[in-house]
Scaffold this motif. Structure first.
Motif, mmCIF file in Angstrom:
data_model
loop_
_atom_site.group_PDB
_atom_site.id
_atom_site.type_symbol
_atom_site.label_atom_id
_atom_site.label_comp_id
_atom_site.label_asym_id
_atom_site.label_seq_id
_atom_site.Cartn_x
_atom_site.Cartn_y
_atom_site.Cartn_z
ATOM 1 N N THR A 223 1.125 -1.026 0.083
ATOM 2 C CA THR A 223 0.187 0.226 -0.218
ATOM 3 C C THR A 223 0.687 1.382 0.248
ATOM 4 O O THR A 223 1.507 1.673 0.194
ATOM 5 C CB THR A 223 -1.060 0.249 1.152
ATOM 6 N N GLY A 224 0.268 2.185 -0.494
ATOM 7 C CA GLY A 224 1.344 3.741 -0.599
ATOM 8 C C GLY A 224 0.235 4.699 -0.087
ATOM 9 O O GLY A 224 -1.146 4.604 -0.426
ATOM 10 N N ILE A 225 0.583 5.543 0.013
ATOM 11 C CA ILE A 225 -0.617 6.654 0.386
ATOM 12 C C ILE A 225 -0.287 7.926 -0.537
ATOM 13 O O ILE A 225 0.907 8.302 0.070
ATOM 14 C CB ILE A 225 -0.871 7.193 1.655
ATOM 15 N N VAL A 226 -0.876 8.099 -0.928
ATOM 16 C CA VAL A 226 -0.661 9.915 -1.416
ATOM 17 C C VAL A 226 -1.744 10.778 -0.693
ATOM 18 O O VAL A 226 -2.588 11.113 -0.894
ATOM 19 C CB VAL A 226 -0.921 10.188 -3.281
ATOM 20 N N GLY A 227 -1.140 12.111 -0.787
ATOM 21 C CA GLY A 227 -1.242 13.050 0.437
ATOM 22 C C GLY A 227 -0.975 14.418 -0.086
ATOM 23 O O GLY A 227 -0.017 14.287 -0.557
ATOM 24 N N TYR A 228 -2.611 15.168 -0.208
ATOM 25 C CA TYR A 228 -2.177 16.795 -0.516
ATOM 26 C C TYR A 228 -2.320 17.734 1.037
ATOM 27 O O TYR A 228 -3.185 17.195 0.790
ATOM 28 C CB TYR A 228 -2.623 17.124 -1.690
ATOM 29 N N SER A 229 -1.129 18.290 1.132
ATOM 30 C CA SER A 229 -1.171 19.427 2.027
ATOM 31 C C SER A 229 -1.538 18.542 3.534
ATOM 32 O O SER A 229 -1.572 18.025 4.313
ATOM 33 C CB SER A 229 -2.562 21.054 1.563
ATOM 34 N N MET A 230 -2.863 19.243 3.719
ATOM 35 C CA MET A 230 -3.238 17.987 5.114
ATOM 36 C C MET A 230 -3.622 16.269 4.757
ATOM 37 O O MET A 230 -3.335 16.172 6.062
ATOM 38 C CB MET A 230 -5.231 18.755 5.533
ATOM 39 N N GLY A 231 -3.690 16.160 3.921
ATOM 40 C CA GLY A 231 -3.569 14.824 3.198
ATOM 41 C C GLY A 231 -2.071 14.403 3.694
ATOM 42 O O GLY A 231 -1.954 13.009 3.641
#
Length: 453
Positions: A223-231
């Protein structure tokens, strides 16, 4: 001279659409579909071999803290927390052959007269409710939007990754979307919790015999997590970067203690993180008036050292929300136990990650600037992100060692590249170009790589 000026003026007038007065402003024409390739797109931006299916899941995480309704005395009730998740996945058919629309809203929460929740649609190249390819199971990528945002904010990237053999689950974080923005404490606590819950649910649905269309399709162990700003803030925490204890007062009832360094164990199924402009560094925290942050805002040295999975940071060096100096750059430098990359877009601000601004936003400066970059074309940034994220996830989730050549570049500043080729197109000895970029197309980018200590 006068005749020449007249000819130029007439030529310019002739290019105006009929009925458009000279000097009038017209909205720029958006790309047909977010994520479509510009002619200067790097190699790995192209869609993969699969057609893409898309479905909406309505999940419920029971017994969660209801911070929106926390009492003044610090008591926090519980509730069953709803989460809407959009899932993109490899499907039978021709790559890029699907067609759909995603409905989102503009605005910054309900009841904002200046930025009302105006609906708009985003075109996509996926097929709603298509069957899934059974050639997997495929690695899982969880996408976490900014504040506020939506599960569709990075649809260009989600579709692209699904076409390359990933299952992508993008979360509408309750209390944090364009339509339901509420107590900030809910966002601070729930981002990492939502990521972990969705990981568990995708693993359950992907198990053999689950009865779901995802059965035998999802490999949640990769699993990978791609988060933007608060993500990005939440993704770092979910992957192990525990917050400092000094941040506890920001969430009622002592609830934030569970996300402090040493108080939880990162899920070992998380093998990679892509953090676009992750919020929460020192400069970002001070910018909202919080003056009791740690050495790196929400983090101390111990918290960053607890991040041990490979991480790619992506940031603009003129970011005025997450910040670069004093913000993202120190996070990259001090997460010393993780292999990490950092892509820097020179002169970019905070919006290097999302879809291009929708036409519906052109009448509102604030809504438009929620998506747009003043110094960059958003379609160009989308293609660059598709390229770099593909290389990183192919390397770390699929183990494709050939992908490393797209990341371990010979010079860190793309403006210093020397593109030197023989007549047959092969590189000369003095060539320092970045793999996957055509001549004159790698400009204004920096790419760094640090190994664990």
């Amino acid at each position: 001279m006068q005749r020449s000026r007249l000819c130029v003026t007439l030529a310019l007038i002739a290019t105006l659409p009929l009925g458009t007065p000279a000097g009038a402003q017209t909205a720029p024409a958006p790309l047909t579909v977010p994520g479509d390739l510009r002619p200067d797109a790097p190699e790995l931006a192209a869609r993969g071999q699969y057609a893409v299916g898309v479905r909406t899941l309505n999940l419920v995480n029971k017994g969660q803290l209801d911070l929106v309704h926390a009492g003044k005395e610090g008591t926090v009730p519980t509730y069953d927390r709803p989460l809407t998740v959009e899932v993109w996945y490899p499907a039978p058919g021709v790559s890029g052959g699907g067609s759909t629309t995603y409905t989102d809203v503009l605005g910054s929460g309900p009841g904002d007269a200046k930025r009302p929740n105006t609906p708009f649609q985003i075109p996509g190249r996926a097929t709603r409710d298509a069957s899934a390819v059974q050639g997997g199971p495929f690695p899982l990528v969880i996408v976490s939007h900014g504040y506020p945002g939506s599960r569709y904010l990075l649809s260009y990237l989600a579709e692209n990754l699904a076409s390359k053999g990933y299952v992508v689950a993008s979360i509408d974080h309750t209390d944090s979307t364009h339509g339901d923005k509420a107590a900030f404490a809910s966002t601070l606590l729930n981002r990492a919790l939502d990521d972990t819950f969705v990981l568990n649910e995708m693993a359950r649905l992907g198990a053999a015999g689950s009865g779901s269309f995802l059965s035998n399709v999802v490999n949640a162990n990769q699993t990978g997590i791609v988060g933007y700003s608060m993500g990005g803030y939440g993704a770092l925490n979910a992957a192990g970067a525990g917050y400092g204890p000094q941040m506890a007062p920001l969430v009622p009832g002592g609830a934030f203690a569970q996300r402090q360094v040493g108080r939880y164990t990162a899920d070992p199924r998380i093998k990679a993180v892509v953090a676009f402009a992750p919020w929460g560094g020192d400069a970002a925290v001070k910018a909202i008036g919080v003056n009791f942050g740690g050495k790196y805002g929400f983090w101390e040295d111990a918290g960053l050292q607890a991040l041990k999975v490979p991480t790619m940071f992506v940031v603009g060096d003129r970011d005025d929300v997450a910040f670069y100096e004093g913000g993202v750059k120190p996070l990259f430098e001090n997460a010393v136990n993780a292999e990490r990359y950092m892509v820097v877009y020179e002169n970019a601000s905070h919006n290097s990650a999302p879809n291009p601004a929708p036409a519906a936003s052109y009448g509102s400066f604030d809504d438009y600037m929620h998506y747009a970059e003043p110094a960059w074309d958003s379609g160009r940034l989308n293609n660059l992100n598709q390229h770099f994220v593909t290389a990183f996830l192919n390397l770390k989730l699929k183990g494709e060692q050939a992908a490393a050549a797209y990341l371990n570049v010979p010079v860190t500043h793309s403006n210093d590249i020397k593109f030197s080729r023989n007549a047959d197109g092969t590189p000369k000895a003095d060539d320092t170009s970045w793999k996957g970029f055509k001549d004159r197309t790698a400009r204004g980018i920096e790419l760094y790589h640090l190994l664990p200590k």
